[in-house]
Design a protein around this motif. Sequence first.
Motif, PDB file in Angstrom:
ATOM      1  N   ARG A  42     -50.978 -23.139 -19.218  1.00  0.00           N
ATOM      2  CA  ARG A  42     -50.810 -24.594 -19.158  1.00  0.00           C
ATOM      3  C   ARG A  42     -49.551 -25.055 -19.878  1.00  0.00           C
ATOM      4  O   ARG A  42     -48.947 -26.058 -19.494  1.00  0.00           O
ATOM      5  CB  ARG A  42     -52.046 -25.279 -19.742  1.00  0.00           C
ATOM      6  CG  ARG A  42     -53.294 -25.083 -18.875  1.00  0.00           C
ATOM      7  CD  ARG A  42     -54.465 -25.905 -19.357  1.00  0.00           C
ATOM      8  NE  ARG A  42     -54.924 -25.496 -20.683  1.00  0.00           N
ATOM      9  CZ  ARG A  42     -55.836 -26.157 -21.387  1.00  0.00           C
ATOM     10  NH1 ARG A  42     -56.386 -27.267 -20.894  1.00  0.00           N
ATOM     11  NH2 ARG A  42     -56.223 -25.724 -22.568  1.00  0.00           N
ATOM     12  N   TRP A  43     -49.129 -24.327 -20.922  1.00  0.00           N
ATOM     13  CA  TRP A  43     -47.901 -24.715 -21.622  1.00  0.00           C
ATOM     14  C   TRP A  43     -46.654 -24.201 -20.906  1.00  0.00           C
ATOM     15  O   TRP A  43     -45.657 -24.932 -20.822  1.00  0.00           O
ATOM     16  CB  TRP A  43     -47.884 -24.166 -23.043  1.00  0.00           C
ATOM     17  CG  TRP A  43     -48.949 -24.631 -23.992  1.00  0.00           C
ATOM     18  CD1 TRP A  43     -49.676 -23.845 -24.843  1.00  0.00           C
ATOM     19  CD2 TRP A  43     -49.402 -25.967 -24.246  1.00  0.00           C
ATOM     20  NE1 TRP A  43     -50.549 -24.596 -25.588  1.00  0.00           N
ATOM     21  CE2 TRP A  43     -50.403 -25.906 -25.242  1.00  0.00           C
ATOM     22  CE3 TRP A  43     -49.061 -27.213 -23.713  1.00  0.00           C
ATOM     23  CZ2 TRP A  43     -51.061 -27.039 -25.723  1.00  0.00           C
ATOM     24  CZ3 TRP A  43     -49.722 -28.340 -24.189  1.00  0.00           C
ATOM     25  CH2 TRP A  43     -50.702 -28.248 -25.180  1.00  0.00           C
ATOM     26  N   ILE A  66     -44.397 -28.294 -17.574  1.00  0.00           N
ATOM     27  CA  ILE A  66     -44.527 -27.174 -18.498  1.00  0.00           C
ATOM     28  C   ILE A  66     -43.350 -27.178 -19.464  1.00  0.00           C
ATOM     29  O   ILE A  66     -42.359 -27.893 -19.259  1.00  0.00           O
ATOM     30  CB  ILE A  66     -44.626 -25.820 -17.764  1.00  0.00           C
ATOM     31  CG1 ILE A  66     -43.443 -25.632 -16.814  1.00  0.00           C
ATOM     32  CG2 ILE A  66     -45.955 -25.718 -17.021  1.00  0.00           C
ATOM     33  CD1 ILE A  66     -43.433 -24.294 -16.093  1.00  0.00           C
ATOM     34  N   GLY A 117     -46.546 -21.840 -17.851  1.00  0.00           N
ATOM     35  CA  GLY A 117     -46.559 -21.293 -16.496  1.00  0.00           C
ATOM     36  C   GLY A 117     -46.624 -19.777 -16.527  1.00  0.00           C
ATOM     37  O   GLY A 117     -47.564 -19.202 -17.089  1.00  0.00           O
ATOM     38  N   ASN A 131     -37.554 -21.356 -17.709  1.00  0.00           N
ATOM     39  CA  ASN A 131     -38.145 -22.271 -16.738  1.00  0.00           C
ATOM     40  C   ASN A 131     -37.103 -23.255 -16.243  1.00  0.00           C
ATOM     41  O   ASN A 131     -36.253 -23.731 -17.038  1.00  0.00           O
ATOM     42  CB  ASN A 131     -39.320 -23.023 -17.358  1.00  0.00           C
ATOM     43  CG  ASN A 131     -40.554 -22.167 -17.521  1.00  0.00           C
ATOM     44  OD1 ASN A 131     -40.773 -21.232 -16.738  1.00  0.00           O
ATOM     45  ND2 ASN A 131     -41.377 -22.472 -18.517  1.00  0.00           N
ATOM     46  N   GLY A 165     -46.439 -23.654 -12.326  1.00  0.00           N
ATOM     47  CA  GLY A 165     -47.195 -24.235 -13.422  1.00  0.00           C
ATOM     48  C   GLY A 165     -48.681 -23.958 -13.284  1.00  0.00           C
ATOM     49  O   GLY A 165     -49.094 -23.078 -12.517  1.00  0.00           O
ATOM     50  N   HIS A 211     -52.926 -32.464 -20.275  1.00  0.00           N
ATOM     51  CA  HIS A 211     -53.461 -31.529 -19.283  1.00  0.00           C
ATOM     52  C   HIS A 211     -54.219 -32.273 -18.189  1.00  0.00           C
ATOM     53  O   HIS A 211     -54.201 -31.845 -17.021  1.00  0.00           O
ATOM     54  CB  HIS A 211     -54.392 -30.527 -19.964  1.00  0.00           C
ATOM     55  CG  HIS A 211     -53.700 -29.651 -20.960  1.00  0.00           C
ATOM     56  ND1 HIS A 211     -52.503 -29.012 -20.693  1.00  0.00           N
ATOM     57  CD2 HIS A 211     -54.034 -29.285 -22.224  1.00  0.00           C
ATOM     58  CE1 HIS A 211     -52.135 -28.305 -21.747  1.00  0.00           C
ATOM     59  NE2 HIS A 211     -53.040 -28.458 -22.679  1.00  0.00           N
TER      60      HIS A 211
END
Length: 489
Positions: free
Chosen positions: A141-142, A468, A144, A486, A221, A433
């Motif tokens: 979740r942070w 992300i 990917g 990223n 993500g 989230h």
Amino acid sequence: MLVAGLVSCEDELDQAPLSDASAANFYRNSADFEQAVNGIYAQLSPVPDRYYDLSETRSDNVYGSSSTGVRPWDPVNDFATTLENNELIAEAWNNDFNGIMRANTVLEKLNESVVPEEGLRNQFEGEARFLRALYYFDLVRWFGEVPLYATVVLPAEALTIPRSPVADVYALIMADLNTAIEKLPASYGASGKGRATSWAAKALLARVHLTRSGPSYGIEGPGLEANEYSQALTLLNDVITNGPYGWVSDYASIFGYGNENNPDIVFDIQFQSGGLGLGTTLPGYMGPGSYFNAIPGIPSPQSGVEMRELSDDLLNAYVPEDVRKGVTVQEGFTDVNGNVETRAFYRKFLDESSPGIDRFDWPINFPLIRYTDVLMMKAEAILQGAAGTQQEVDDIVNMVRARAGLEPVANVTLGMLLEERRLEFAGEGLRWHELVRFGQVIDKMNAWLPQEDELNRMPESIEAFHVIYPIPFTQLTVKEGLYEQNPGY
């Protein structure tokens, strides 16, 4: 620093230091494994502050620009593209991977010869797999794509392991949780409070299914558009129908210092009392030093934390009758010099009568999954197409609203559910989230930014890549070409 902190020797979070013990001579009996599993849980200690920094502060709940703009959370709040050098981003990566390393070590060493009792051996395996899944779920979740370590690896081997596709990381998460459901007990005695249960594993797996089913935003993500709402609903119904949890009628008591592990708590992070410095830092971290300086009995107050004010948008979302606001929000105060502070901050986990050794030591657990959350995730799954009725959804939301002192509503939509979740779980680290999972993060934040950015430090709008965070710079430089940053950073 090596990739993912795999050679870290930081053991200060272990509940009992291993002294000069090593993996080669330590894992000899059940007591050793219990201590080692406690060490995996210990990596959860920074999570409450991290969720405040990377989820609440990133979201429309908090306007976190400091007066100087140089606090670690400023670039998180401001959607800076230079976050690869940020200490909060590095902390999330390193501590989650240290937890994974500890879990992998337990799983590698665990066998019948060292833990002969099958039930206890299953419990240790289930706990290690549950926690490994939890750490990897946070990483997905942070960030990917992340490197996948399903076993203990040597530092040299780690330098050959690239980031894995999100789908592959999820495959390990789901396999671990399914094994945890099979291996973990449904409950523990009094001495086992706070340990993961099979019910907690089911609830977490349901959240994984919901997250996987969220939109992809065209990036690598957490959302895969997997349409697994029915799988989530099956798990949630099992927890609701057969689990040992129940409705707590008083909202404030859910977070009461004398009411921990109440029926609303499915899984939480345990913190100790007694002024030993083993409490959570979160209540003192969310409030400014000037507030605590004005309260008699708070030991050694300091002024090092600057207020991150709650957004007007969040404050205005509470109607006057909503009892959750008084539990969640501190609306101003007068400092020791008589100055009146009008800005608001989170106080949900704060009880000024129960400090520890200082204002960063509070004996209150931090919930990761609540029964109320399980109910509302069920409503979400139904609204997203899983079997169920509009009446079931309305009934769930109106239970939550009635406890908050609000009138019932009808024909609840996904947008209404998202807003009710915002008010119910404010300060619990879920907001970013959920904006992502519901597909609302770009629209909501782009409407919010121009209204709240008083200091004009944020971009005019955010883009999909902001869903992300960047890979920490320290990881990019370990071996050239091993990881790619990223996009957007």
